[in-house]
Design a protein around this motif. Structure first.
Motif, PDB file in Angstrom:
ATOM      1  N   GLN A 157      -6.956   0.869   0.025  1.00 44.66           N
ATOM      2  CA  GLN A 157      -7.507  -0.410   0.961  1.00 44.66           C
ATOM      3  C   GLN A 157      -8.624   0.361   2.436  1.00 44.66           C
ATOM      4  OE1 GLN A 157      -3.565  -2.009   3.140  1.00 44.66           O
ATOM      5  NE2 GLN A 157      -5.212  -3.877   3.189  1.00 44.66           N
ATOM      6  N   SER A 202       0.568  -1.136  -0.344  1.00 48.81           N
ATOM      7  CA  SER A 202      -0.135  -0.175   0.273  1.00 48.81           C
ATOM      8  C   SER A 202       0.432   0.762  -0.371  1.00 48.81           C
ATOM      9  CB  SER A 202      -0.839   0.143   1.023  1.00 48.81           C
ATOM     10  OG  SER A 202      -1.304  -0.994   1.417  1.00 48.81           O
ATOM     11  N   ASP A 260      -6.250  -1.249  -4.222  1.00 51.26           N
ATOM     12  CA  ASP A 260      -5.638  -2.132  -3.407  1.00 51.26           C
ATOM     13  C   ASP A 260      -6.967  -2.891  -2.611  1.00 51.26           C
ATOM     14  OD1 ASP A 260      -4.231  -2.357  -1.237  1.00 51.26           O
ATOM     15  OD2 ASP A 260      -3.683  -0.956  -1.050  1.00 51.26           O
TER      16      ASP A 260
HETATM   17 MG   LIG Z   1      -2.032  -3.054   2.562  1.00 57.05          MG
END
Ligand SMILES: [Mg+2]
Ligand SMILES: Nc1ncnc2c1ncn2[C@@H]1O[C@H](COP(=O)(O)OP(=O)(O)OP(=O)(O)O)[C@@H](O)[C@H]1O
Lengths: 257, 451, 348
Positions: A87, A45, A168
């Motif tokens: 995310q 990420s 993500d």
């Molecule tokens: Mg991540």
């Protein structure tokens, strides 16, 4: 060989003492899906957030279409056609789906005011494609389920003619039907020549959709490989042990045996 | 956009709902605003009945409170806090706070006071020059806005919490206002400037008279109807569900009746005999035996507050600026990731707040016909209280302009009512403090039940 | 501290043995201000300094910055320096008592300046505060109204001065109230003596009485400004007499314009000059009780009898405006701004 759509070279970033990303290089070609894999906390990420403008790197260069670019903030990234599904989803909880879809790029009426009605109408169309059961257009997104929120985040990333799409863990909260929908969507976008970084913990998803995989471990790149040249077990070995198989290009994080 | 009370839930739940819920859904009225209006009506009626018991008068229920004169005065007294409360809503929605507005008000007031009384006359504009009030007004807005912008920049770019920056501002600007005039009181204000406060300057009232008041009332009614029609047209264009015709009619009729009724009441407040006689003398009119009824009409500060309320509502709901403020308040990180320049936004919001404090400085100084460094003391607390009573959540992301204006009106009603009844000021403070906490508790309960 | 007290006692003993020697040296007179952030104390200081230095004495000062503990330390320090007389503008008149005791024990003479400290040995020099209230009421009866509906706009409820003033006012008006000539129709405290608050209170008072207000007793000039604005909105300014105090420039202008009846003026320079003259005499060894004009005062909260000199304040009405102008307190243009020529003698 064509020039890569995106190339990130020798990127490093540290938070306090932790080297979250350590001399990582990665690239992406038009119409290609690159799966980014790694254990929790590997730095996936963080690496893509540098590309999307959420973080500023400590070191390294970014090239788009072979030209070096500076990305200082999310606006710069968007200007380069880079769209991101985070995310954490990153939605404004207290406004509705349409407002989130158009956040930062609102539709305006001829008088220079927000055109809420037009935005809602567009939103209904987009959401109709992604998640046909979605009805709660007037509610703030705080009141939506995890999957519904995810649909909104995806809608927002694909709606503005992205050239480079970062996803993500886009299907983490989705049901099987919606997940399949997103799979179809990725294939369709790929066919349109869009380059996609896909982060996922689901190996099946990745091997189904991606052309290449890149594996990270402890902030470093273990290696990259064409999906059809390595087995699932070999990929697992890269993720867990950092072992780079012969068909893959090793990175700085590969364990020398 | 941000209200949660409306929405198209499934048909199944619709059958279970009470008539009230169905009514609210059809008209899309925020039920919290109904609650606040209810509370306001209760306060007004209560005070009128109670004051009538002590000393009968010609109010609606036999008291002093619901007389045209008291309502008129109440609105004028509310206007300064109401203007600032509209800005405070946006500040709090952004998850900040501004403790400095009372001190900014004082500073701006003493500067423009000195400007009118000392500086401009020294620069060759004699006292009474028609340009003086314009210059003072422009300076007030610019000065307030710049101070706010400085606060905002310190918060956004230097990363100092708003609480600290504006707490510093609260102390700093109060001191600065003392320094400008060395503790003196500057008076009187320019004759025209004074009208901004709603008072009478000679025989020129700071209000617009009966005819213009009716004009404005009809204009607002036309606005209400046009707004409803436009909304309907837009919905039809995109094939959205329309409000039932009865609901639209109800909204239009209620809105217009309220506006026209308020205007009728306001227009029944007439010039006091002293002013009428002076005016008659100057204009060679003979005052008839039974006196002359000349209406004040809406006072300028009330119209200013109304205008600010409309502009701020527009900004908050119809522009990018407002959308970004609410989005940032809901989730600052998401807003930043969506490409919103939240730092610049912060500066703008505080600059806006400062500008509004500048407007309030004009209203306050003009009303008092004097500027002193004690002006606006504790106003930050009343302003925040008004916003909070009006349903603004200190957690950020939630709050409406009209709520804050109603909140200011509720607070001023309590204070005026208690003064009218000769309450001791210690008890007044206790009641106002108690009501603040009670209102927020009610709001919390309401929100929890909504979930 | 013990050491300091001892040495001081010694030096004081020495001084009393040889008064002539210290006379030649000149005395030191100190002032402990409670704050120097307020403009008015600068006026006092200038007056005190002038008188002290004219007598060949030395003036020194300390600033307690609105802290009772800093003021105690200040006084202790001055005692240790061996000054002869300390004038104190007390920040907290109870908390400062031990410091007065200490100074007295060390032979330093104390003067409580403007603020009462209930120490039986310290001379209290002030304006007659109850007198201010009395004077307002008297002026109202003599030059304003003797009957009708009266409104009373009092100061902050937490400030004892607001109550003192009201006592004085009521003392004078009571007979007329008892006889029914004067009716008290509104009476309100005003948070922080705020003018805008006073204006709101006055508006409510006017509304409640349907404008039937004949006179307003406001406890200071700032609030009187608010009251006059409220009256003006009803076209009543000028016909309803309003009182005030402080000699605010804006208020004196209102007196000239006729919208305010009186501003009771306490000339800080008279206060400073009087106190400094006493300080000079005390420093030379004159006993406090034998000073010219000094009587006793026991009107404080504890009722302690202290030697005191109460200066009579000055009621500035339209016919006395020349006094403030001649004293240099305020410029004539300020007092006379907007005044119709020929209507006020002081402005011609
Ligand atoms: Mg991540
Ligand atoms: N803002 C931050 N401040 C400090 N440390 C951070 C920050 N963001 C990430 N890290 C650290 O950097 C490392 C990499 O985190 P990152 O979120 O990139 O992992 P990931 O590969 O995406 O993991 P996951 O699969 O769990 O999402 C972790 O050790 C994390 O604790």
């Amino acid at each position: 060989m064509t020039t890569p759509l995106v190339e990130m070279r020798d990127i490093s970033i540290a938070f306090g003492g932790i080297k979250a990303v350590d001399h990582a290089s990665i690239d992406l070609y038009p119409g290609e899906v690159v799966g980014l894999l790694g254990h929790n906390g590997a730095g996936k990420s963080t690496l893509i957030k540098i590309l999307s403008g959420a973080y500023r790197r400590d070191q390294g260069e970014i090239y788009v279409d072979g030209k070096q670019v500076e990305i200082y903030n999310p606006r710069d990234a968007k200007a380069l056609g880079i769209e991101t599904i985070y995310q954490t989803l990153a939605l404004a909880d207290n406004v509705d789906a349409a407002a989130n879809l158009y956040l930062g790029r609102e539709l305006m009426t001829a008088y220079g005011t927000l055109d809420d009605v037009a935005m809602e109408a567009e939103c209904r169309k987009v959401m109709g494609r992604l998640n046909p059961n979605f009805r709660r257009f007037k509610e703030p997104v705080k009141a939506l389920s995890g999957g519904q929120r995810q649909s909104v985040a995806i809608a927002r990333a694909i709606h503005f003619n992205a050239r480079i799409l970062i996803m993500d863990e886009p299907t983490a909260a989705l049901g099987p039907a919606e997940t399949a929908q997103v799979g179809e969507l990725i294939k369709q976008l790929k066919a349109e020549g869009i380059g996609i970084f896909l982060i996922s913990h689901d190996l099946h998803d990745v091997t189904d959709l991606a052309d290449r995989v890149t594996v990270m471990k402890n902030g470093e790149i273990v290696g990259s490989a064409k999906v059809n040249e390595v087995t699932q077990d070999e990929i697992l070995g890269m993720i867990i042990a950092g072992k780079c198989p012969p068909n893959a290009t090793p990175g700085p994080g590969a364990v020398n045996l | 956009m941000t209200d949660t009370a409306t929405g198209g839930t499934g048909a199944a739940s619709r059958n279970r709902d009470s008539a009230l819920t169905r009514f609210l859904r059809a008209t899309e009225i925020d039920s919290r605003i109904l609650g606040m209006i209810g509370a306001l009506v209760a306060i007004w009626v209560g005070f009128d009945i109670y004051s009538g018991m002590l000393r009968p008068s010609d109010g609606l229920f036999g008291g002093t409170f619901l007389t045209a004169r008291n309502i008129w005065t109440l609105l004028v007294q509310t206007s300064s806090i109401a203007v600032m409360a509209t800005g405070m809503v946006l500040v709090i929605v952004m998850r900040h706070i501004d403790l400095s507005v009372g001190s900014i008000l004082a500073f701006v007031a003493v500067v423009i006071g000195s400007l009118q009384v000392f500086w401009l006359p020294q620069l060759g504009l004699p006292i009474g020059h028609p340009l003086i009030w314009v210059i003072a007004l422009v300076c007030a807005l610019a000065l307030g806005g710049s101070i706010g912008a400085i606060h905002g920049a310190l918060i956004a770019y230097a990363g100092i919490p708003a609480f600290i920056v504006t707490l510093g501002g609260l102390i700093f600007w109060r001191g600065a206002s003392w320094a400008v005039i060395r503790g003196e009181t500057v008076a009187p204000m320019d004759k025209t400037f004074k009208l901004i406060g709603g008072g009478i300057s000679g025989t020129t009232p700071g209000s617009i008279g009966a005819t213009a008041s009716w004009g404005i009332a009809f204009l607002i009614c036309a606005g209400i109807v046009a707004g409803l029609l436009y909304g309907r047209k837009q919905r039809r264009k995109f094939e959205f569900p329309l409000r039932p015709v009865w609901a639209e009619t109800f909204l239009a009729v209620t809105g217009c009746v309220l506006v026209l009724g308020a205007t009728y009441v306001i227009n029944r407040y007439y010039w006091p005999t002293g002013v009428v006689n002076r005016w008659a003398e100057q204009n060679n009119v003979t005052v008839p035996e039974e006196g002359l009824d000349i209406s004040f009409g809406y006072a300028l500060p009330v119209l200013i507050a109304l205008g600010v309320g409309i502009v701020m509502t527009f900004l908050a709901t119809k522009t990018r600026f407002g959308r970004y403020i609410y989005a940032t308040g809901g989730n600052p990180e998401a807003a930043e990731l969506a490409g919103i320049n939240t730092k610049r936004l912060t500066v703008w919001v505080f600059a806006l707040m400062g500008t509004l404090a500048g407007i309030s400085a004009c209203i306050s100084a003009a009303r008092l016909d004097a500027a002193s460094n004690a002006l606006g003391l504790f106003d930050e607390l009343y302003t925040i209280a008004a916003a909070v009573i009006g349903g603004t959540s200190l957690a950020g992301g939630l709050g409406t302009i009209y709520g804050a204006i109603l909140g200011a009106l509720v607070m001023q009603s309590l204070q005026s009512g208690m003064t009218l009844l000769n309450f001791e000021s210690a008890y007044k403070d206790m009641v106002v403090g108690g009501v603040l906490v009670f209102a927020v508790w009610l709001d919390q309960m309401y929100r929890r039940r909504l979930k | 501290m013990k050491f300091a007290v001892k040495t001081l006692l010694a030096s004081v003993a020495l001084a009393s043995v040889m008064p002539a020697a210290s006379f030649a040296e000149g005395k030191t007179i100190a002032v402990s201000w409670k704050t120097f952030q307020e403009e008015r104390w600068k006026t006092d200081e200038a007056a005190i300094k002038e008188v002290v230095e004219a007598a060949g004495n030395t003036y020194i000062s300390t600033d307690a910055q609105l802290s009772a503990s800093k003021q105690a330390a200040d006084i202790e320090g001055l005692v240790n320096q061996g000054v002869d007389v300390i004038m104190v503008v007390a920040y907290d008149s109870d908390a400062i008592l031990p410091s007065f005791q200490l100074a007295a024990d060390s032979g330093v003479k104390m003067i409580s300046y403007d603020v009462l400290v209930e120490d039986p040995n310290a001379l209290y020099v002030t304006f007659d505060n109850v007198g201010v209230g009395r004077l307002m009421a008297q002026t109202m009866l003599e030059k304003g109204k003797t009957e009708g509906n009266f409104a009373f706009i009092k100061g902050d409820k937490g400030d004892p001065n607001a109550t003192f003033l009201f006592q004085g006012i009521m003392e004078v008006l009571q007979p007329n109230i008892d006889s029914g000539a004067i009716k008290n129709v509104c009476e309100t405290f005003t948070d922080g003596w705020k003018p805008d608050q006073a204006q709101r209170n006055m508006e409510q008072c006017l509304a409640a009485n349907n404008n039937a207000i004949d006179a307003v007793v406001s406890e200071n000039d700032g609030m009187a400004g608010g009251v006059v604005s409220a009256l003006e909105a009803q076209g009543m300014a000028g016909s309803v007499p309003v009182t005030g105090q402080d000699g605010d420039h804006a208020a004196l202008n209102r007196v000239a314009l006729g919208t305010q009846l009186v501003s009771v003026w306490k000339d800080a320079r008279v206060l400073g000059k009087t106190a400094a003259e006493y300080a000079n005499q005390i420093a030379e060894g004159t006993d406090v009780t034998t000073l010219d004009g000094v009587s006793t005062f026991n009107g404080g909260p504890k009722g302690v009898e202290v030697p005191a000199f109460l200066i009579a304040p000055n009621a500035i009405t339209q016919d006395k405006l020349a006094e403030v102008i001649d004293a240099g307190w305020v410029a004539k243009e300020k007092v006379c701004a907007g005044v119709t020529a020929g209507s006020v003698p002081a402005c011609d």
